[in-house]
Design a protein around this motif. Structure first.
Motif, PDB file in Angstrom:
ATOM      1  N   ASP A 130      10.781  -4.356  -0.140  1.00 51.46           N
ATOM      2  CA  ASP A 130      10.519  -3.321   0.872  1.00 51.46           C
ATOM      3  C   ASP A 130      10.312  -3.929   2.248  1.00 51.46           C
ATOM      4  O   ASP A 130      10.797  -3.408   3.253  1.00 51.46           O
ATOM      5  N   LYS A 177      -3.198  -5.294  -1.978  1.00 49.02           N
ATOM      6  CA  LYS A 177      -3.716  -4.278  -1.063  1.00 49.02           C
ATOM      7  C   LYS A 177      -3.379  -4.653   0.373  1.00 49.02           C
ATOM      8  O   LYS A 177      -2.954  -3.801   1.173  1.00 49.02           O
ATOM      9  N   ARG A 180       0.430  -4.097   0.884  1.00 50.44           N
ATOM     10  CA  ARG A 180       0.790  -2.703   1.101  1.00 50.44           C
ATOM     11  C   ARG A 180       0.388  -2.221   2.489  1.00 50.44           C
ATOM     12  O   ARG A 180       1.065  -1.370   3.080  1.00 50.44           O
ATOM     13  N   ARG A 181      -0.697  -2.773   3.029  1.00 46.21           N
ATOM     14  CA  ARG A 181      -1.107  -2.396   4.380  1.00 46.21           C
ATOM     15  C   ARG A 181      -0.076  -2.882   5.414  1.00 46.21           C
ATOM     16  O   ARG A 181       0.274  -2.161   6.354  1.00 46.21           O
ATOM     17  N   LYS A 184       3.024  -0.707   5.104  1.00 47.60           N
ATOM     18  CA  LYS A 184       2.786   0.615   5.699  1.00 47.60           C
ATOM     19  C   LYS A 184       2.956   0.572   7.208  1.00 47.60           C
ATOM     20  O   LYS A 184       3.536   1.484   7.818  1.00 47.60           O
ATOM     21  N   SER A 226      10.494   3.309   0.425  1.00 48.64           N
ATOM     22  CA  SER A 226       9.401   2.332   0.407  1.00 48.64           C
ATOM     23  C   SER A 226       8.043   2.990   0.292  1.00 48.64           C
ATOM     24  O   SER A 226       7.052   2.317   0.003  1.00 48.64           O
TER      25      SER A 226
END
Length: 448
Positions: A130, A177, A180-181, A184, A226
């Protein structure tokens, strides 16, 4: 003063430049280059360079004398492949089958029984994460906006590179975590750029918006996919910006659970291991649904030999398609009570296609396809099979030995051979007769 020219230097007349361009490369050379490329695992650049240094390759291409030059530019092969199309490369594969039958290296009746299996032809793309896809989308959006003259408030160049590095390091450290931040934030940047470009393109006109439509569509697909693991609205995921036709295929392998490319069906003869069909199937269909197309292609390629497959040996991935293929006996281990004793013994040879697929990938360039688009996938699969058959022909001719070459190429007329060659042939026949006599006497001596 006879040397004095009172009217100046006489102008030299030049021939007008031709607008026809360079003359075409002979068709036999171009076809030979495609055969040689996949037979000896060479790139487009490598095959033209090696052709200039290899007299045997030049003889195979129809040259009468050795020439220390390249036959053509490497880009000419790209244009020639597109010109041939799928039907043209299938004809190249069919000719290898015809040669094998004409030289009596394989019997025509052996082509009625075939083995069918599928594999994955991977595309030349990076592993689709992603983070990498989002960074690629950001770069492509900025380039597309600059190409049509749209000024952007901010390109996020520095932050985009930094976020991509952070996501990779967090994934390596298993700090998901934080990873993923970072992803994002990348998703937010790409969405922000796409909205700004779309808004400014609408103000400039429909022509500019149409020019940016493909880039904006791909960016929106990457942003949506994503955000969640499953496909959005049944639309397939985009795994490469430059190759939207790539599929994610799971083959159940422990060391490589997912492969990114296209499914390819391979058809080989039951005995002899000659490939008689190869076809690429996009959108990852069920194996059994591809069997009809593969048998149809094999029948077309073998029509010059006046044979067609009537017995097919497959694995369990082709179950449940007997009604869709009438007139063909489909044999697999999923119906043991309906098989004869002979078919159960023959079924053990189904695994012979597995090393064929391994050789296609290792020795004939099927492990990674660099050709563009869906058409490139289809052309590459057939050409890899043609290259395999060329090596198969070379091995079989070498296996047959000197007598086969004598009958094939020399075929001397009466009194045409030289004295030394005739004496050599007579001595060779005498030694062959003696060796056969020894082999017939040896069992009797052993029993005595």
């Amino acid at each position: 003063m006879p040397d004095l020219d009172l009217f100046g230097e006489k102008p030299q007349r030049q021939a007008p430049a031709s607008k026809a361009g360079r003359p075409r490369v002979p068709l036999r050379i171009m076809i030979s280059l495609l055969y040689l490329k996949h037979a000896f695992n060479e790139s487009d650049e490598g095959v033209v360079e090696r052709w200039a240094d290899t007299p045997r390759w030049q003889f195979f291409s129809g040259q009468s004398y050795y020439e220390d030059r390249q036959p053509c530019d490497a880009t000419t092969l790209v244009k020639f492949r597109k010109l041939l199309g799928e039907e043209g490369v299938e004809e190249l594969l069919a000719q290898t089958i015809n040669v094998a039958v004409e030289l009596k290296l394989i019997k025509p009746q052996e082509l009625t029984r075939v083995i069918v299996d599928s594999t994955v032809q991977e595309k030349a793309i990076a592993h689709p994460t992603d983070s990498r896809l989002l960074e690629t989308a950001r770069i492509k959006l900025v380039e597309a906006a600059k190409a049509v003259g749209i000024p952007l408030k901010q390109t996020f160049a520095k932050e985009g590179v930094q976020l991509s590095r952070q996501a990779g390091r967090y994934a390596h450290a298993r700090q998901f975590k934080r990873m993923r931040r970072a992803i994002k934030r990348q998703r937010t940047i790409v969405g922000r750029l796409a909205r700004e470009i779309d808004r400014k393109a609408s103000a400039l006109g429909q022509a500019v918006r149409d020019a940016l439509g493909e880039a904006l569509g791909k960016a929106q697909r990457i942003v949506a996919q994503s955000a969640q693991r499953k496909a959005v609205n049944g639309q397939p995921k985009l795994y490469a910006w430059h190759a939207p036709e790539v599929d994610c295929i799971s083959k159940g392998k422990a060391r490589r659970p997912y492969e990114f490319g296209v499914k390819v069906g391979i058809v080989s003869s039951f005995t002899g291991n000659l490939i008689v069909g190869a076809r690429a199937f996009h959108c990852n269909p069920y194996d059994g649904h591809t069997l009809g197309s593969q048998l149809e292609q094999a029948t077309i390629l073998m029509q010059d030999c006046a044979v067609q497959p009537d017995k097919v040996f497959v694995d369990l991935g082709y179950r449940g398609v007997d009604a869709e293929n009438p007139g063909v006996r489909i044999i697999h281990r999923g119906k043991p009570k309906r098989l004869t004793a002979q078919e159960r013994r023959q079924l053990k040879r189904r695994q012979a296609i597995e090393p064929i697929i391994g050789h296609l990938k290792t020795d004939h360039r099927m492990d990674r396809c660099h050709l563009k688009g869906e058409q490139g996938d289809r052309l590459h699969a057939v050409l890899c099979a043609a290259g395999y058959n060329i090596k198969w022909l070379l091995r079989m001719i070498a296996k047959k030995g000197v007598p086969f070459l004598w009958r094939l190429f020399l075929r001397p007329q009466k009194g045409s051979g030289t004295r030394w060659f005739q004496s050599f042939l007579a001595a060779w026949r005498l030694s062959d007769r003696i060796s056969r006599r020894r082999s017939s006497i040896q069992p009797a001596l052993l029993t005595a």
